[in-house]
Design a protein around this motif. Structure first.
Motif, PDB file in Angstrom:
ATOM      1  N   PHE A  85       0.811  -1.219   0.000  1.00 53.63           N
ATOM      2  CA  PHE A  85       0.000   0.000   0.000  1.00 53.63           C
ATOM      3  C   PHE A  85       0.852   1.281   0.000  1.00 53.63           C
ATOM      4  CE2 PHE A  85      -2.641  -3.240   2.083  1.00 53.63           C
ATOM      5  CZ  PHE A  85      -3.820  -3.139   1.359  1.00 53.63           C
ATOM      6  N   TYR A  86       2.175   1.134   0.155  1.00 55.53           N
ATOM      7  CA  TYR A  86       3.030   2.319   0.227  1.00 55.53           C
ATOM      8  C   TYR A  86       2.884   3.168  -1.041  1.00 55.53           C
ATOM      9  CZ  TYR A  86       5.624   0.556   4.338  1.00 55.53           C
ATOM     10  OH  TYR A  86       5.989   0.114   5.591  1.00 55.53           O
ATOM     11  N   ASN A  87       2.846   4.486  -0.847  1.00 55.66           N
ATOM     12  CA  ASN A  87       2.814   5.455  -1.958  1.00 55.66           C
ATOM     13  C   ASN A  87       1.641   5.231  -2.913  1.00 55.66           C
ATOM     14  OD1 ASN A  87       5.483   6.479  -1.141  1.00 55.66           O
ATOM     15  ND2 ASN A  87       6.240   4.532  -1.978  1.00 55.66           N
ATOM     16  N   SER A  88       0.510   4.722  -2.378  1.00 49.29           N
ATOM     17  CA  SER A  88      -0.603   4.359  -3.271  1.00 49.29           C
ATOM     18  C   SER A  88      -1.841   5.233  -3.122  1.00 49.29           C
ATOM     19  CB  SER A  88      -1.010   2.902  -3.008  1.00 49.29           C
ATOM     20  OG  SER A  88      -1.593   2.767  -1.708  1.00 49.29           O
ATOM     21  N   ALA A  89      -1.975   5.933  -2.002  1.00 55.55           N
ATOM     22  CA  ALA A  89      -3.245   6.584  -1.695  1.00 55.55           C
ATOM     23  C   ALA A  89      -3.194   8.096  -1.906  1.00 55.55           C
ATOM     24  CB  ALA A  89      -3.664   6.280  -0.262  1.00 55.55           C
ATOM     25  N   ASP A  90      -4.249   8.619  -2.534  1.00 54.68           N
ATOM     26  CA  ASP A  90      -4.397  10.076  -2.657  1.00 54.68           C
ATOM     27  C   ASP A  90      -4.756  10.703  -1.316  1.00 54.68           C
ATOM     28  OD1 ASP A  90      -4.337  10.431  -5.725  1.00 54.68           O
ATOM     29  OD2 ASP A  90      -5.836   8.847  -5.431  1.00 54.68           O
ATOM     30  N   ARG A  91      -5.466   9.936  -0.516  1.00 53.44           N
ATOM     31  CA  ARG A  91      -5.864  10.408   0.814  1.00 53.44           C
ATOM     32  C   ARG A  91      -5.705   9.254   1.811  1.00 53.44           C
ATOM     33  NH1 ARG A  91      -5.776  14.138  -2.007  1.00 53.44           N
ATOM     34  NH2 ARG A  91      -7.322  15.788  -2.349  1.00 53.44           N
ATOM     35  N   VAL A  92      -5.122   9.571   2.961  1.00 53.98           N
ATOM     36  CA  VAL A  92      -5.019   8.599   4.051  1.00 53.98           C
ATOM     37  C   VAL A  92      -5.644   9.221   5.297  1.00 53.98           C
ATOM     38  CG1 VAL A  92      -3.460   7.369   5.605  1.00 53.98           C
ATOM     39  CG2 VAL A  92      -2.955   7.462   3.153  1.00 53.98           C
ATOM     40  N   TYR A 151       1.657   4.300   8.962  1.00 53.89           N
ATOM     41  CA  TYR A 151       0.528   4.429   8.040  1.00 53.89           C
ATOM     42  C   TYR A 151       0.701   5.608   7.091  1.00 53.89           C
ATOM     43  CZ  TYR A 151      -2.030   1.060  10.977  1.00 53.89           C
ATOM     44  OH  TYR A 151      -2.426  -0.055  11.660  1.00 53.89           O
ATOM     45  N   SER A 152       1.469   6.602   7.492  1.00 51.26           N
ATOM     46  CA  SER A 152       1.691   7.750   6.618  1.00 51.26           C
ATOM     47  C   SER A 152       2.400   7.361   5.325  1.00 51.26           C
ATOM     48  CB  SER A 152       2.511   8.818   7.346  1.00 51.26           C
ATOM     49  OG  SER A 152       3.791   8.306   7.716  1.00 51.26           O
ATOM     50  N   LYS A 153       3.141   6.247   5.359  1.00 47.28           N
ATOM     51  CA  LYS A 153       3.881   5.801   4.181  1.00 47.28           C
ATOM     52  C   LYS A 153       2.955   5.392   3.037  1.00 47.28           C
ATOM     53  CE  LYS A 153       7.674   4.081   7.086  1.00 47.28           C
ATOM     54  NZ  LYS A 153       8.363   2.872   7.602  1.00 47.28           N
ATOM     55  N   MET A 154       1.660   5.199   3.336  1.00 49.84           N
ATOM     56  CA  MET A 154       0.699   4.837   2.289  1.00 49.84           C
ATOM     57  C   MET A 154       0.319   6.031   1.425  1.00 49.84           C
ATOM     58  SD  MET A 154      -1.870   2.357   4.434  1.00 49.84           S
ATOM     59  CE  MET A 154      -1.282   1.341   5.779  1.00 49.84           C
ATOM     60  N   GLY A 171      -0.228  13.593  -2.233  1.00 45.48           N
ATOM     61  CA  GLY A 171      -1.424  13.160  -1.519  1.00 45.48           C
ATOM     62  C   GLY A 171      -1.532  13.819  -0.153  1.00 45.48           C
ATOM     63  N   LYS A 172      -2.673  13.629   0.482  1.00 44.50           N
ATOM     64  CA  LYS A 172      -2.932  14.281   1.765  1.00 44.50           C
ATOM     65  C   LYS A 172      -3.258  13.263   2.846  1.00 44.50           C
ATOM     66  CE  LYS A 172      -4.394  18.624  -0.332  1.00 44.50           C
ATOM     67  NZ  LYS A 172      -5.501  19.577  -0.579  1.00 44.50           N
ATOM     68  N   LEU A 173      -2.854  13.612   4.057  1.00 45.05           N
ATOM     69  CA  LEU A 173      -3.038  12.761   5.229  1.00 45.05           C
ATOM     70  C   LEU A 173      -3.800  13.537   6.293  1.00 45.05           C
ATOM     71  CD1 LEU A 173      -2.186  10.382   7.240  1.00 45.05           C
ATOM     72  CD2 LEU A 173      -0.142  11.746   7.691  1.00 45.05           C
ATOM     73  N   VAL A 174      -4.818  12.902   6.868  1.00 47.93           N
ATOM     74  CA  VAL A 174      -5.537  13.492   8.005  1.00 47.93           C
ATOM     75  C   VAL A 174      -5.315  12.610   9.225  1.00 47.93           C
ATOM     76  CG1 VAL A 174      -7.800  13.956   9.021  1.00 47.93           C
ATOM     77  CG2 VAL A 174      -7.292  14.751   6.711  1.00 47.93           C
ATOM     78  N   TYR A 175      -4.805  13.222  10.281  1.00 45.04           N
ATOM     79  CA  TYR A 175      -4.665  12.552  11.583  1.00 45.04           C
ATOM     80  C   TYR A 175      -5.763  13.117  12.485  1.00 45.04           C
ATOM     81  CZ  TYR A 175      -2.803  11.564  16.275  1.00 45.04           C
ATOM     82  OH  TYR A 175      -2.650  11.155  17.581  1.00 45.04           O
ATOM     83  N   ALA A 176      -6.554  12.236  13.077  1.00 46.59           N
ATOM     84  CA  ALA A 176      -7.678  12.684  13.900  1.00 46.59           C
ATOM     85  C   ALA A 176      -7.792  11.847  15.163  1.00 46.59           C
ATOM     86  CB  ALA A 176      -8.986  12.589  13.106  1.00 46.59           C
TER      87      ALA A 176
END
Length: 424
Positions: free
Chosen positions: A312-319, A360-363, A368-373
């Motif tokens: 899944f690394y480097n695969s997601a537009d949004r995590v 998980y950020s490596k995905m 792409g963008k990452l949201v931590y909540a």
């Protein structure tokens, strides 16, 4: 108000399981409400609300009942539980019936009410919280904000619906509910929009409603509904996005994202609990959501093998990382959490949060963008974690865009935190 024996006994048995057996209040309430089909809506409401009130005010009631030693040891006898119930009844001005369970429990009402007023001067009793939590809240938020926030978190949580826009819209659902004498109101406050949210004007259970069973709405707090929008997925040119919800649970946020994407793109919902993903799939089917696939995270005991995520690394537009946390922002709906938390647990969960951020950020793909909540109000679980991450080797590949800190005393909804990062 007349007390009915079978209802009171149901409350006492539930409290025993919550306090002595350390079971989750919401699960015990759900089980208890199913035990007698003869109970009407008023009976069910009495049982649920009384359980939650005594759980919420446990320390205060134990002090007034003279069983604070038992509170500290978390070992209540049946008599102790009836003593807590008696304090609840006195403060509600409800006359106790002449039952054998109340024999020998003869509290002076005037003395109880006087002591209650005196205890309002001490925050840890007034808000019914452990000493360590009172100290921590004051340290992290400052005494002024903590005083307001913990008071707000002791209020009963409102019931908020999220309209499933794949099947209906806000105005249409509001009209349909009104035709069933279920009044709702739209929410907009503090320059914040909640475009899919309807709040019940009068609190009631709504999970038996046919519109709910048919997937026209979900029950989701207004603060929680902000997270899907924070992912930035709504423009037409973003409908083909690849999205990973790394801590999906039963999928409330995954389902919301799917509706915003109008069933386009692909959402991978991950969780360590297979049973939650099974529930997600049921909810997705009910909601006519077709763009979610699930992935059960493999682990040995509590240890997750992060190597399984390499594909899944480097695969997601949004995590989305809706991280495990203390849950202090949702005490209004889970009041038993404050009796189960500890400083040791908080230290452990903060390490888990940082590990999850690092891995998980490596995905997230470049650009792409990452949201931590989290549903916590503590900076040590929120902005501090983002600061630590951004200074790390993995985090150096991200830039901070914005964050939101949501406090219950300001909104009346759950306390939440969310941070938006971009991989550069």
């Amino acid at each position: 108000m007349r007390l009915h024996r079978n209802l009171v006994l149901a409350v006492i048995e539930s409290l025993s399981q919550i306090f002595n057996q350390k079971k989750q209040a919401d699960k015990i309430v759900a089980i208890t409400l199913k035990q007698d089909k003869r109970w009407g809506a008023r009976d069910r409401s009495f049982v649920a609300e009384t359980i939650y009130e005594i759980v919420r005010w446990q320390r205060l009631y134990a002090k007034l009942a003279g069983v604070e030693k038992e509170f500290q040891s978390k070992d209540y006898s049946n008599k102790n539980l009836f003593q807590l119930f008696s304090i609840w009844a006195i403060l509600k001005e409800i006359e106790l019936p002449v039952w054998e369970e109340f024999e020998g429990i003869n509290y002076d009402k005037e003395k109880i009410n006087k002591e209650y007023q005196e205890l309002q001067e001490d925050r840890k009793y007034r808000e019914s919280i452990p000493d360590w939590l009172d100290g921590l809240g004051g340290k992290e938020l400052g005494n002024e904000i903590w005083t307001k926030e913990i008071a707000a978190l002791n209020n009963q949580a409102p019931v908020v619906l999220r309209v499933n826009t794949l099947k209906t819209n806000l105005n249409k659902l509001q009209k349909q509910l009104s035709e069933q004498n279920i009044e709702t109101k739209k929410i907009a406050q503090n320059n914040t929009e909640y475009p899919e949210a309807l709040q019940l004007v009068k609190r009631k259970s709504i999970v038996r409603n046919q519109l709910y069973k048919d997937g026209f709405f979900e029950i989701q707090d207004a603060s929680s509904q902000l997270i899907a929008h924070f992912l930035d997925v709504e423009e037409e040119n973003k409908k083909g996005l690849q999205i990973i919800d790394t801590c999906a649970g039963a999928g409330g946020k995954s389902l919301h994202i799917a509706s915003l994407l109008k069933n386009k793109g692909q959402i991978t919902a991950m969780d360590i609990y297979e049973n939650k993903l099974i529930e997600l799939r049921k909810r997705a089917n009910r909601a006519d959501v077709h763009n979610i696939k699930t992935y059960a995270i493999k682990r040995e005991g509590k240890t997750v093998d992060y190597n399984q995520f390499k594909p899944f690394y480097n695969s997601a537009d949004r995590v989305l990382i809706d991280a495990p946390c203390s849950g202090l922002g949702v005490l209004s709906r889970n009041p038993d959490a404050k009796w189960k938390l500890s400083l040791d647990f908080l230290e452990e969960i903060k390490q888990t949060q940082q590990n999850i951020l690092q891995e998980y950020s490596k995905m997230t793909k470049k650009g792409g963008k990452l949201v931590y909540a989290t549903c916590s109000i503590l900076p040590s679980e929120n902005q501090n974690q983002i600061e630590i991450f951004l200074k790390s080797k993995v985090g150096s590949g991200f830039k901070f865009i914005e964050d939101k800190k949501i406090l219950s005393y300001q909104t009346g909804f759950d306390g939440f935190y969310m941070a938006l990062l971009e991989r550069v």
